[in-house]
Scaffold this motif. Structure first.
Motif, PDB file in Angstrom:
ATOM      1  N   TRP A  80      -0.779   2.309  -6.048  1.00  0.00           N
ATOM      2  CA  TRP A  80      -1.261   2.820  -7.161  1.00  0.00           C
ATOM      3  C   TRP A  80      -2.808   2.718  -7.238  1.00  0.00           C
ATOM      4  O   TRP A  80      -3.535   3.320  -7.338  1.00  0.00           O
ATOM      5  CB  TRP A  80      -0.557   2.628  -8.415  1.00  0.00           C
ATOM      6  N   LEU A  81      -3.206   1.435  -7.005  1.00  0.00           N
ATOM      7  CA  LEU A  81      -4.695   0.951  -7.285  1.00  0.00           C
ATOM      8  C   LEU A  81      -5.324   1.808  -5.741  1.00  0.00           C
ATOM      9  O   LEU A  81      -6.494   2.146  -6.045  1.00  0.00           O
ATOM     10  CB  LEU A  81      -4.853  -0.292  -7.031  1.00  0.00           C
ATOM     11  N   LEU A  82      -4.626   1.462  -4.642  1.00  0.00           N
ATOM     12  CA  LEU A  82      -5.160   2.236  -3.526  1.00  0.00           C
ATOM     13  C   LEU A  82      -5.327   3.794  -3.411  1.00  0.00           C
ATOM     14  O   LEU A  82      -6.339   3.984  -3.078  1.00  0.00           O
ATOM     15  CB  LEU A  82      -4.497   1.758  -2.155  1.00  0.00           C
ATOM     16  N   ALA A  83      -4.536   4.287  -4.281  1.00  0.00           N
ATOM     17  CA  ALA A  83      -4.644   5.867  -4.383  1.00  0.00           C
ATOM     18  C   ALA A  83      -5.316   6.282  -5.588  1.00  0.00           C
ATOM     19  O   ALA A  83      -5.739   7.409  -5.833  1.00  0.00           O
ATOM     20  CB  ALA A  83      -3.193   6.431  -4.401  1.00  0.00           C
ATOM     21  N   HIS A  84      -5.829   5.345  -6.463  1.00  0.00           N
ATOM     22  CA  HIS A  84      -6.754   5.731  -7.638  1.00  0.00           C
ATOM     23  C   HIS A  84      -7.966   5.978  -7.340  1.00  0.00           C
ATOM     24  O   HIS A  84      -8.703   5.701  -6.244  1.00  0.00           O
ATOM     25  CB  HIS A  84      -6.764   4.292  -8.389  1.00  0.00           C
ATOM     26  N   PRO A  85      -8.465   7.334  -7.830  1.00  0.00           N
ATOM     27  CA  PRO A  85      -9.563   8.122  -7.224  1.00  0.00           C
ATOM     28  C   PRO A  85     -10.772   6.999  -7.780  1.00  0.00           C
ATOM     29  O   PRO A  85     -11.833   7.093  -6.827  1.00  0.00           O
ATOM     30  CB  PRO A  85      -9.598   9.258  -8.264  1.00  0.00           C
ATOM     31  N   ARG A  86     -10.848   6.257  -8.696  1.00  0.00           N
ATOM     32  CA  ARG A  86     -11.853   5.403  -9.017  1.00  0.00           C
ATOM     33  C   ARG A  86     -11.911   4.100  -8.354  1.00  0.00           C
ATOM     34  O   ARG A  86     -12.954   3.608  -7.821  1.00  0.00           O
ATOM     35  CB  ARG A  86     -12.050   5.207 -10.650  1.00  0.00           C
ATOM     36  N   TRP A  87     -10.809   3.293  -8.388  1.00  0.00           N
ATOM     37  CA  TRP A  87     -10.905   1.998  -7.984  1.00  0.00           C
ATOM     38  C   TRP A  87     -10.350   1.799  -6.144  1.00  0.00           C
ATOM     39  O   TRP A  87     -10.506   0.853  -5.785  1.00  0.00           O
ATOM     40  CB  TRP A  87      -9.952   1.093  -8.759  1.00  0.00           C
ATOM     41  N   GLY A  88      -9.851   2.793  -5.772  1.00  0.00           N
ATOM     42  CA  GLY A  88      -9.167   3.061  -4.601  1.00  0.00           C
ATOM     43  C   GLY A  88     -10.318   2.973  -3.423  1.00  0.00           C
ATOM     44  O   GLY A  88     -10.174   2.093  -2.549  1.00  0.00           O
ATOM     45  N   PRO A  89     -11.377   3.573  -3.365  1.00  0.00           N
ATOM     46  CA  PRO A  89     -12.494   3.544  -2.291  1.00  0.00           C
ATOM     47  C   PRO A  89     -12.969   2.237  -2.395  1.00  0.00           C
ATOM     48  O   PRO A  89     -13.219   1.427  -1.271  1.00  0.00           O
ATOM     49  CB  PRO A  89     -13.408   4.645  -2.897  1.00  0.00           C
ATOM     50  N   PRO A  90     -13.499   1.332  -3.432  1.00  0.00           N
ATOM     51  CA  PRO A  90     -14.051   0.125  -3.344  1.00  0.00           C
ATOM     52  C   PRO A  90     -13.016  -0.779  -2.759  1.00  0.00           C
ATOM     53  O   PRO A  90     -13.633  -1.769  -1.954  1.00  0.00           O
ATOM     54  CB  PRO A  90     -14.316  -0.300  -4.702  1.00  0.00           C
ATOM     55  N   ILE A  91     -11.481  -0.751  -3.130  1.00  0.00           N
ATOM     56  CA  ILE A  91     -10.889  -1.623  -2.463  1.00  0.00           C
ATOM     57  C   ILE A  91     -10.620  -1.358  -1.149  1.00  0.00           C
ATOM     58  O   ILE A  91     -10.539  -2.343  -0.439  1.00  0.00           O
ATOM     59  CB  ILE A  91      -9.348  -1.317  -3.135  1.00  0.00           C
ATOM     60  N   ARG A  92     -10.346  -0.391  -0.416  1.00  0.00           N
ATOM     61  CA  ARG A  92     -10.338   0.104   0.702  1.00  0.00           C
ATOM     62  C   ARG A  92     -11.819  -0.299   1.504  1.00  0.00           C
ATOM     63  O   ARG A  92     -11.521  -0.999   2.679  1.00  0.00           O
ATOM     64  CB  ARG A  92     -10.323   1.595   0.978  1.00  0.00           C
ATOM     65  N   ASN A  93     -12.717  -0.104   0.980  1.00  0.00           N
ATOM     66  CA  ASN A  93     -14.045  -0.657   1.606  1.00  0.00           C
ATOM     67  C   ASN A  93     -14.190  -2.016   1.861  1.00  0.00           C
ATOM     68  O   ASN A  93     -14.500  -2.569   2.972  1.00  0.00           O
ATOM     69  CB  ASN A  93     -15.263  -0.091   0.910  1.00  0.00           C
ATOM     70  N   TRP A  94     -13.649  -2.704   0.603  1.00  0.00           N
ATOM     71  CA  TRP A  94     -13.642  -4.312   0.947  1.00  0.00           C
ATOM     72  C   TRP A  94     -12.622  -4.629   1.897  1.00  0.00           C
ATOM     73  O   TRP A  94     -12.783  -5.479   2.806  1.00  0.00           O
ATOM     74  CB  TRP A  94     -13.254  -4.825  -0.424  1.00  0.00           C
ATOM     75  N   ARG A  95     -11.315  -4.095   2.019  1.00  0.00           N
ATOM     76  CA  ARG A  95     -10.405  -4.623   3.043  1.00  0.00           C
ATOM     77  C   ARG A  95     -10.976  -4.276   4.378  1.00  0.00           C
ATOM     78  O   ARG A  95     -10.385  -4.914   5.355  1.00  0.00           O
ATOM     79  CB  ARG A  95      -8.951  -3.832   2.490  1.00  0.00           C
ATOM     80  N   GLU A  96     -11.268  -3.023   4.815  1.00  0.00           N
ATOM     81  CA  GLU A  96     -11.643  -2.562   5.936  1.00  0.00           C
ATOM     82  C   GLU A  96     -12.815  -2.966   6.583  1.00  0.00           C
ATOM     83  O   GLU A  96     -12.831  -3.170   7.768  1.00  0.00           O
ATOM     84  CB  GLU A  96     -11.529  -1.048   6.059  1.00  0.00           C
ATOM     85  N   ALA A 112      -1.384 -10.200 -10.551  1.00  0.00           N
ATOM     86  CA  ALA A 112      -1.903  -9.065 -10.353  1.00  0.00           C
ATOM     87  C   ALA A 112      -2.332  -8.602 -11.810  1.00  0.00           C
ATOM     88  O   ALA A 112      -3.210  -7.814 -12.046  1.00  0.00           O
ATOM     89  CB  ALA A 112      -0.816  -8.358  -9.582  1.00  0.00           C
ATOM     90  N   ILE A 113      -1.296  -8.754 -12.832  1.00  0.00           N
ATOM     91  CA  ILE A 113      -1.512  -8.169 -14.247  1.00  0.00           C
ATOM     92  C   ILE A 113      -2.668  -8.891 -14.686  1.00  0.00           C
ATOM     93  O   ILE A 113      -3.670  -8.055 -15.281  1.00  0.00           O
ATOM     94  CB  ILE A 113      -0.149  -8.526 -15.051  1.00  0.00           C
ATOM     95  N   TRP A 150       3.919  -6.780  -5.751  1.00  0.00           N
ATOM     96  CA  TRP A 150       4.201  -5.570  -6.591  1.00  0.00           C
ATOM     97  C   TRP A 150       3.567  -4.631  -5.740  1.00  0.00           C
ATOM     98  O   TRP A 150       2.600  -3.878  -6.021  1.00  0.00           O
ATOM     99  CB  TRP A 150       3.559  -5.726  -7.705  1.00  0.00           C
ATOM    100  N   PRO A 151       4.010  -4.156  -4.663  1.00  0.00           N
ATOM    101  CA  PRO A 151       3.898  -3.064  -3.827  1.00  0.00           C
ATOM    102  C   PRO A 151       3.289  -1.571  -4.378  1.00  0.00           C
ATOM    103  O   PRO A 151       2.567  -1.083  -4.129  1.00  0.00           O
ATOM    104  CB  PRO A 151       4.913  -3.002  -2.879  1.00  0.00           C
ATOM    105  N   ALA A 152       4.322  -1.511  -5.494  1.00  0.00           N
ATOM    106  CA  ALA A 152       3.849  -0.005  -6.368  1.00  0.00           C
ATOM    107  C   ALA A 152       2.433  -0.255  -6.896  1.00  0.00           C
ATOM    108  O   ALA A 152       1.913   0.759  -7.002  1.00  0.00           O
ATOM    109  CB  ALA A 152       5.179  -0.027  -7.204  1.00  0.00           C
ATOM    110  N   LEU A 153       2.107  -1.516  -7.524  1.00  0.00           N
ATOM    111  CA  LEU A 153       0.914  -1.671  -8.086  1.00  0.00           C
ATOM    112  C   LEU A 153      -0.223  -1.404  -6.926  1.00  0.00           C
ATOM    113  O   LEU A 153      -1.171  -0.691  -7.199  1.00  0.00           O
ATOM    114  CB  LEU A 153       0.858  -2.711  -8.844  1.00  0.00           C
ATOM    115  N   GLU A 154      -0.158  -2.111  -5.756  1.00  0.00           N
ATOM    116  CA  GLU A 154      -1.015  -2.075  -4.775  1.00  0.00           C
ATOM    117  C   GLU A 154      -1.108  -0.614  -4.491  1.00  0.00           C
ATOM    118  O   GLU A 154      -2.546  -0.179  -4.185  1.00  0.00           O
ATOM    119  CB  GLU A 154      -0.511  -2.707  -3.645  1.00  0.00           C
TER     120      GLU A 154
END
Length: 119
Positions: free
Chosen positions: A50-66, A11-12, A44-48
């Motif tokens: 944080w990334l999902l809630a991040h305003p810049r990186w959260g939406p692309p991650i969620r779009n990819w996952r969903e 992850a790092i 590292w659930p806390a990192l996950e």
């Protein structure tokens, strides 16, 4: 314990590569951030979170996952970078199987990318 450490290291490393990609042209950012969230979800659930809630990186991650979706801009940029890389490789003194095989692989990846839904 060792498995948890390896997931965290992955992850790092992915997150660092993603951050480098922000300033280094040609190195993609979002795929590495998606990889960091995936590895973080396993070690590292806390990192996950944080990334999902991040305003810049959260939406692309969620779009990819969903939806397995990629933004059109990302498709264009990745295709352009692969085309430039293929042209440079074809002009290089690399062995012929490499000069032909790698661009063919990049073409297959580009086709796969363009078949993904758009965000």
């Amino acid at each position: 314990m060792m498995r948890l450490l390896l997931w965290r290291l992955l992850a790092i490393a992915a997150l660092i590569l993603g951050l480098i990609g922000i300033v280094l042209p040609g190195l993609p950012t979002v795929p590495f951030v998606i990889l960091a969230a995936w590895a973080g979800g396993r070690g590292w659930p806390a990192l996950e979170a944080w990334l999902l809630a991040h305003p810049r990186w959260g939406p692309p991650i969620r779009n990819w996952r969903e939806h397995g979706a990629m933004p059109r801009r990302a498709k264009w940029l990745s295709s352009l970078m692969m085309a430039v890389s293929a042209a440079l490789l074809l002009a290089s003194p690399a062995p012929l199987p490499v000069r032909v095989g790698v661009p063919m692989l990049m073409l297959a990846v580009a086709i796969w990318i363009w078949r993904r839904p758009e965000a």
